[in-house]
Scaffold this active site. Structure first.
Site, PDB file in Angstrom:
ATOM      1  N   ALA A   1       8.737  -4.500  12.809  1.00 17.40           N
ATOM      2  CA  ALA A   1       8.782  -5.234  11.354  1.00 17.40           C
ATOM      3  C   ALA A   1      10.182  -5.733  11.514  1.00 17.40           C
ATOM      4  CB  ALA A   1       8.369  -4.309  10.364  1.00 17.40           C
TER       5      ALA A   1
ATOM      6  N   CYS B   1       3.105  20.181 -22.615  1.00 16.24           N
ATOM      7  CA  CYS B   1       2.062  20.812 -22.750  1.00 16.24           C
ATOM      8  C   CYS B   1       1.617  22.040 -21.807  1.00 16.24           C
ATOM      9  CB  CYS B   1       0.770  19.913 -22.816  1.00 16.24           C
ATOM     10  SG  CYS B   1       0.264  19.027 -21.197  1.00 16.24           S
TER      11      CYS B   1
ATOM     12  N   GLY C   1       2.693  -4.535   8.899  1.00 15.47           N
ATOM     13  CA  GLY C   1       2.712  -3.134   9.033  1.00 15.47           C
ATOM     14  C   GLY C   1       1.451  -2.438   8.748  1.00 15.47           C
TER      15      GLY C   1
ATOM     16  N   HIS D   1      -1.301   1.557  -4.344  1.00 11.33           N
ATOM     17  CA  HIS D   1      -1.440   3.105  -4.309  1.00 11.33           C
ATOM     18  C   HIS D   1      -0.513   3.781  -5.026  1.00 11.33           C
ATOM     19  CE1 HIS D   1      -3.719   2.196  -0.245  1.00 11.33           C
ATOM     20  NE2 HIS D   1      -4.556   1.807  -1.576  1.00 11.33           N
TER      21      HIS D   1
ATOM     22  N   ASN E   1       3.128  -6.926  13.576  1.00 12.75           N
ATOM     23  CA  ASN E   1       2.519  -5.536  13.817  1.00 12.75           C
ATOM     24  C   ASN E   1       2.733  -5.135  15.422  1.00 12.75           C
ATOM     25  OD1 ASN E   1       1.164  -3.023  14.271  1.00 12.75           O
ATOM     26  ND2 ASN E   1       0.006  -3.681  12.495  1.00 12.75           N
TER      27      ASN E   1
ATOM     28  N   CYS F   1       1.219  14.073 -15.771  1.00 12.81           N
ATOM     29  CA  CYS F   1       0.516  15.277 -16.372  1.00 12.81           C
ATOM     30  C   CYS F   1      -1.172  15.155 -16.502  1.00 12.81           C
ATOM     31  CB  CYS F   1       1.166  15.817 -17.720  1.00 12.81           C
ATOM     32  SG  CYS F   1       0.039  17.088 -18.394  1.00 12.81           S
TER      33      CYS F   1
ATOM     34  N   GLN G   1       0.971  -1.141   0.007  1.00 14.42           N
ATOM     35  CA  GLN G   1       0.047  -0.261  -0.069  1.00 14.42           C
ATOM     36  C   GLN G   1       0.775   1.227   0.057  1.00 14.42           C
ATOM     37  OE1 GLN G   1      -3.556  -0.522   2.898  1.00 14.42           O
ATOM     38  NE2 GLN G   1      -1.860  -1.867   3.615  1.00 14.42           N
TER      39      GLN G   1
HETATM   40  N1  APR Z   1       6.474  -2.206  12.215  1.00 12.07           N
HETATM   41  C1  APR Z   1       5.457  -2.956  11.797  1.00 12.07           C
HETATM   42  N2  APR Z   1       4.254  -2.141  12.024  1.00 12.07           N
HETATM   43  C2  APR Z   1       4.083  -0.919  12.682  1.00 12.07           C
HETATM   44  C3  APR Z   1       5.457  -0.302  12.866  1.00 12.07           C
HETATM   45  C4  APR Z   1       6.767  -0.770  12.886  1.00 12.07           C
HETATM   46  N3  APR Z   1       7.858  -0.318  13.290  1.00 12.07           N
HETATM   47  N4  APR Z   1       5.038   0.803  13.375  1.00 12.07           N
HETATM   48  C5  APR Z   1       3.739   0.927  13.385  1.00 12.07           C
HETATM   49  N5  APR Z   1       3.256  -0.219  12.970  1.00 12.07           N
HETATM   50  C6  APR Z   1       1.758  -0.488  12.481  1.00 12.07           C
HETATM   51  C7  APR Z   1       0.896   0.386  13.195  1.00 12.07           C
HETATM   52  O1  APR Z   1       0.582  -0.368  14.241  1.00 12.07           O
HETATM   53  C8  APR Z   1      -0.397   0.190  12.077  1.00 12.07           C
HETATM   54  O2  APR Z   1      -1.196  -0.961  12.279  1.00 12.07           O
HETATM   55  O3  APR Z   1       1.724   0.016  11.210  1.00 12.07           O
HETATM   56  C9  APR Z   1       0.514   0.363  10.771  1.00 12.07           C
HETATM   57  C10 APR Z   1       0.257   1.704  10.121  1.00 12.07           C
HETATM   58  O4  APR Z   1      -1.161   1.801   9.773  1.00 12.07           O
HETATM   59  P1  APR Z   1      -1.624   3.002   8.841  1.00 12.07           P
HETATM   60  O5  APR Z   1      -0.872   4.252   9.218  1.00 12.07           O
HETATM   61  O6  APR Z   1      -3.025   2.981   8.936  1.00 12.07           O
HETATM   62  O7  APR Z   1      -0.918   2.573   7.316  1.00 12.07           O
HETATM   63  P2  APR Z   1      -1.770   1.519   6.405  1.00 12.07           P
HETATM   64  O8  APR Z   1      -2.449   0.547   7.022  1.00 12.07           O
HETATM   65  O9  APR Z   1      -0.577   1.144   5.390  1.00 12.07           O
HETATM   66  O10 APR Z   1      -2.572   2.635   5.596  1.00 12.07           O
HETATM   67  C11 APR Z   1      -3.083   2.183   4.602  1.00 12.07           C
HETATM   68  O11 APR Z   1      -4.062   4.457   4.149  1.00 12.07           O
HETATM   69  O12 APR Z   1      -3.762   6.768   4.344  1.00 12.07           O
HETATM   70  C12 APR Z   1      -3.962   5.660   3.637  1.00 12.07           C
HETATM   71  O13 APR Z   1      -2.852   5.562   1.327  1.00 12.07           O
HETATM   72  C13 APR Z   1      -2.653   5.533   2.712  1.00 12.07           C
HETATM   73  O14 APR Z   1      -1.460   3.380   2.005  1.00 12.07           O
HETATM   74  C14 APR Z   1      -2.238   4.081   3.168  1.00 12.07           C
HETATM   75  C15 APR Z   1      -3.486   3.387   3.710  1.00 12.07           C
END
Ligand code: APR
Length: 257
Positions: A233, A151, A188, A119, A214, A127, A101
């Site tokens: 991670a 353009c 994550g 994403h 996570n 453009c 993502q």
């Molecule tokens: N290692 C592993 N996981 C982690 C760490 C780490 N060091 N630190 C934080 N996390 C976890 C958090 O607990 C959480 O579950 O990573 C996750 C981050 O969640 P989000 O910020 O919601 O990211 P994501 O799930 O990728 O969001 C999906 O939302 O805003 C949109 O387009 C954006 O691609 C993104 C989508």
């Protein structure tokens, strides 16, 4: 935890097709803040800066914030151990596809080649008029909005905004991978954003074993996760790597007296 790591490694070693499904959390140890949770981007910025209509209404104003978040420091971020170990798993034939993502390009910089970016990618600008693509590093972001050399059209970051369709190819690749996977390794992600968040659920429907890394529980943990490796991670992947690729015995150890 050690037992769970060994159990997860066993599933991964015996899996005919494994998919990694990653979110912002895998890049936190590379210095890129996640979106949600403590210190997340959405604590500081309004998610509307990633809304397509908002961008189209005010491209210059949107670009000022987008540059701060996604371009001013993204360039300094380097892949961490988690990205590098996934790339090694792919190289050693233990990972069929990485679905991410993330838009930070760190999987590719770590060496992953079989990847679907749900994403898009921040390294590309496109453009809005003639749809010509540019590498972000070749376009000056000293004035806003950046414009097309061909353009004069406004350039949009190459990542998917809220309200924008997911590119067809990664979508198709992801659904195919989900249907083929014996194991999905989720790293994550909160699992809160449609339609990307459906991939692990689809894989589970097809009988996949779900392994999740996570520090906190996510939308998957209590519903479909079979092995929850609670932690960051990089640290967890380093432990997993030791089980997946035991260090080769050196000469002294090989020799039996
Ligand atoms: N290692 C592993 N996981 C982690 C760490 C780490 N060091 N630190 C934080 N996390 C976890 C958090 O607990 C959480 O579950 O990573 C996750 C981050 O969640 P989000 O910020 O919601 O990211 P994501 O799930 O990728 O969001 C999906 O939302 O805003 C949109 O387009 C954006 O691609 C993104 C989508």
């Amino acid at each position: 935890m050690e037992d769970k790591i060994k159990e997860a490694a066993d599933f991964l070693k015996h899996s005919r097709f494994t998919t990694a499904f990653t979110g912002a959390g895998i890049s936190v140890e590379s210095g890129i803040p996640s979106f949600r949770g403590n210190g997340g981007l959405w604590e500081k910025y309004d998610p509307k800066i990633l809304d397509l209509q908002h961008f189209l209404n005010d491209p210059a104003g949107s670009w000022v914030v987008i540059k701060q978040i996604f371009y001013d420091f993204f360039g300094m971020a380097k892949p961490n151990a988690a990205h590098l170990i996934l790339a090694r798993m792919e190289k050693e034939g233990m990972l069929g596809r990485t679905i991410t993502q993330n838009i930070d390009n760190l999987h590719q910089e770590a060496g992953t080649t079989i990847i679907s970016e749900f994403h898009g990618n921040s390294k590309k600008l496109t453009c809005l008029i003639c749809h010509r693509d540019y590498h972000a590093g070749h376009i000056s972001l000293d004035h806003f909005p950046p414009t097309c050399i061909e353009c004069g059209g406004i350039l949009k970051p190459g990542f998917v905004f809220f309200g924008e369709a997911i590119p067809q190819l990664p979508l198709a690749e992801a659904y195919e991978a989900a249907s083929l996977s014996d194991v999905v390794l989720i790293i994550g992600t909160t699992g809160e954003v449609m339609p990307a968040n459906q991939i692990p659920f689809i894989a589970k429907e097809f009988g996949a074993t779900i392994i999740e890394i996570n520090p906190e529980p996510s939308a998957y943990t209590d519903r479909i996760t079979d092995i929850f490796l609670q932690g960051k991670a990089a640290g967890i992947m380093l432990k997993l790597e030791k089980q997946l690729f035991p260090a080769p015995l050196n000469d002294d150890q090989d020799r039996v007296d």
